[in-house]
Design a protein around this motif. Structure first.
Motif, PDB file in Angstrom:
ATOM      1  N   ARG A 236      15.701  17.174 136.889  1.00 21.54           N
ATOM      2  CA  ARG A 236      16.012  17.485 138.293  1.00 21.54           C
ATOM      3  C   ARG A 236      14.808  17.242 139.194  1.00 21.54           C
TER       4      ARG A 236
ATOM      5  N   VAL B 132      15.956  27.328 138.235  1.00 20.94           N
ATOM      6  CA  VAL B 132      17.077  26.621 137.634  1.00 20.94           C
ATOM      7  C   VAL B 132      16.974  26.789 136.116  1.00 20.94           C
TER       8      VAL B 132
ATOM      9  N   HIS C  15      20.501  35.461 140.742  1.00 21.67           N
ATOM     10  CA  HIS C  15      21.156  34.194 141.037  1.00 21.67           C
ATOM     11  C   HIS C  15      20.197  33.035 140.773  1.00 21.67           C
TER      12      HIS C  15
ATOM     13  N   THR D 273      20.324  28.428 139.860  1.00 26.59           N
ATOM     14  CA  THR D 273      21.149  27.251 139.649  1.00 26.59           C
ATOM     15  C   THR D 273      21.272  27.011 138.150  1.00 26.59           C
TER      16      THR D 273
END
Lengths: 294, 330
Positions: free
Chosen positions: B164, B233, B295, B297
């Motif tokens: 990414r 992430v 939270h 990704t």
């Protein structure tokens, strides 16, 4: 021939030795007992081992060769055989001393020490591995002292050796101790009265009697160390090329469902151990012959 | 007297016949989860059908559990760490169809987890995200991905992060993961061993762990020793479940085995999973436990690596990228 007798007992042989051909001993039933032993050995040893050979036979030669000569695999052979050999040698020296103390002296707490020797037999190897790792890691009780000297034990090849020494010790002591207990003290007295020094009594009278048992113990400790997995994986750190033992790589191959690859490594381990054990037994037999010839 | 004896006997045999036994073969860290699930399911099954169900659990490394089932361990259901391991059961032993993963919702994973960081109290090395793991002087603890299923999630999480960051450049990702593994001083053979190394031996600045394991460690050690850092992430770990059809058919347990797995998706089952720190699939339950799970990704193995079969071949098989990191003279 008291000396010959002692070494005969050490090897676990029945004193009625046979010289060429079959001769009926005191106990009847050679054929049934041979049959039973062959059957037992086949069930327990030969059939499982041949299954390993069969599994590896499903590979082609080049694949087999690649599997057993990959760089990390070769590095693991060096570590496994090297550390096992080193551990067995250390045990041959210090195990002998322990056996000597137990056989020759009485002291308070001797029974306890005697029982302690067997502990590595009984302890689950994973427990041993975890205990040794917490002792020898850099914040461990022994490890942090050694770290002051710049010596690292846990997660190095040295750590592998330490755990192999631990599990191998009883093999040495338990094979040497009974023979030492059987050595005829009068022979030592006789040698001393004939002017032998203490060193000479040890090297010329006592050691030759004990040597076959020492070799047997050495071979067993060595063989046991080659196959050890449970305790080593905790202390070795399992770094590729540096501290991976061959049994770990076998497990790694099984994790990938590469049964044939795992069997290939097992075959190499088996053959190498078999040849080494055969050589050690040959040495033992020769030193026994030497004793009998005298 | 005699009559009561006979009555008792018949009663006993009736209840014996009504007792169903189920073997759930699972992996290591799910012990507490399934103890809770089993008790709740047995109660529900009794209320619904009047029959008793006893669920036996077996735990171990995910791969070795799968091999045991392949070699004949009579599992009615398997609840393992990777779909790769259940694939192997389907492929090598043919005990369930190869399309098993499509039979239950959400890739047959009723709950999920992810890979997070466990760091020392106060986070002295200021580790915030994956790129901090590649920094010189940071010591990272993770098990050997060759022997530990959990460690493969860690490896792929780091790899996925790097992809990414670098526009899917595989060679840059490889370089990044190599630098992370240069910082790994010990590769334990399993996840629990790695936790011991980090916690008991005090080795390393950061432990890569399943989120549920990290929570357990936090509860056990106290918040004054370690803390959890959630990266920006990470990978969506989907531990799958499946009925082992041929075994269940042979034992006559197909219906109860199916009901057992369905229970994992029910509101009650989802609650229990959330309480055991697995992320629930159900939106209602997830909302209720929203504050528990940070939270971030999440990407899946299927999206980034084309499924476990591919990932296994590329990264962990003989000569794969993991081997290449450690081979000299590359």
């Amino acid at each position: 021939m008291p000396l010959g007798d002692a070494s005969g007992r050490a090897s676990g042989r029945v004193p009625t030795r046979q010289t060429g051909g079959l001769r009926h001993g005191i106990l009847p039933g050679f054929w049934p007992s041979l049959g039973a032993s062959m059957m037992y050995l086949s069930l327990i040893v030969l059939i499982p081992l041949s299954a390993i050979f069969l599994k590896s036979a499903s590979m082609t030669w080049p694949r087999f060769w690649d599997a057993i000569t990959a760089p990390d695999v070769v590095a693991s052979y060096k570590l496994t055989f090297g550390a096992s050999l080193g551990a067995a040698l250390v045990n041959a020296v210090f195990g002998f001393v322990v056996a000597w103390v137990l056989a020759r002296y009485t002291f308070p707490g001797k029974k306890l020490v005697d029982a302690l020797v067997d502990l590595p037999f009984a302890l689950p190897t994973a427990v041993a591995g975890i205990a040794l790792t917490s002792l020898y890691s850099e914040n461990g009780w022994i490890g942090h002292r050694l770290a002051g000297w710049g010596i690292r034990v846990a997660f190095t090849p040295l750590g592998v050796m330490v755990s192999l020494i631990f599990i191998g010790l009883p093999f040495l002591v338990r094979s040497v101790q009974p023979v030492l207990e059987d050595v005829d003290r009068e022979l030592e007295d006789a040698a001393a009265s004939l002017g032998a020094s203490r060193w000479q009594v040890f090297t010329r009278v006592i050691f030759p009697v004990v040597r076959p048992a020492l070799l047997t113990g050495f071979a067993m400790a060595f063989a046991r160390a080659l196959g050890e997995y449970g305790s080593v994986v905790f202390i070795s750190g399992n770094m590729p090329m540096r501290t991976q033992i061959t049994p770990l790589l076998i497990v790694a191959k099984l994790e990938q469902y590469d049964y044939a690859g795992a069997a290939a490594l097992a075959v190499v381990m088996l053959l190498a151990s078999f040849v080494l054990l055969l050589a050690i037994n040959f040495l033992g037999a020769r030193s026994r012959c030497y004793m009998e010839a005298r | 007297m005699k009559l009561t004896g006979i009555l008792l006997l018949t009663a006993a045999s009736v209840s014996l016949a009504a007792t169903v036994r189920l073997l759930n073969v699972s992996y290591d860290p799910t012990r507490e989860l399934y103890q809770n699930i089993n008790a709740a399911f047995a109660k529900q099954w009794k209320a619904k059908t009047g029959a008793d169900v006893v669920i036996n659990q077996s735990h171990g490394g995910s791969g070795s559990q799968a091999r045991a089932v392949i070699d004949g361990l009579q599992a009615d259901v398997v609840t393992l760490a990777l779909s790769y391991d259940i694939d192997a059961i389907a492929e090598k032993a043919g005990l369930l169809p190869k399309n098993w993963q499509g039979r239950l919702p959400d890739n047959s994973s009723p709950y999920t987890s992810t890979i997070v960081f466990l760091v020392r109290k106060g986070n002295p090395k200021r580790i915030k995200d994956w790129n901090d793991l590649a920094r010189p002087g940071v010591s990272v603890i993770t098990p050997n991905p060759k022997t530990s299923g959990g460690a493969r999630w860690n490896y792929l999480a780091a790899w996925g992060y790097a992809l990414r960051q670098n526009n899917n450049d595989q060679s840059k990702a490889k370089d990044f993961v190599s630098r992370v593994y240069k910082n790994v001083p010990v590769l334990d053979s399993g996840a629990r061993g790695a936790t011991t190394t980090f916690v008991q031996r005090g080795i390393g600045d950061v432990l890569l762990a399943w989120e549920n394991e990290a929570f357990l460690a936090l509860n056990e050690l106290g918040k004054d020793k370690v803390e959890i850092v959630t990266p920006s992430v990470s990978i969506l770990a989907e531990p799958p479940v499946a009925v082992v059809d041929k075994n269940a058919a042979r034992h006559g347990t197909a219906a109860v085995a199916k009901a057992y797995l369905d229970f994992l998706y029910s509101p009650e089952g989802q609650e229990i999973e959330a309480r055991n720190y697995y992320r629930p699939r159900s939106k209602e339950v997830a909302a209720k436990y929203d504050r528990q799970f940070p939270h971030l990704t999440l990407f899946t193995v299927d999206e980034v690596f084309g499924g476990w079969q591919n990932a296994q071949k590329t990264y962990f098989a003989e000569g794969g990228t993991f081997d290449q990191i450690y081979r000299p003279g590359r």
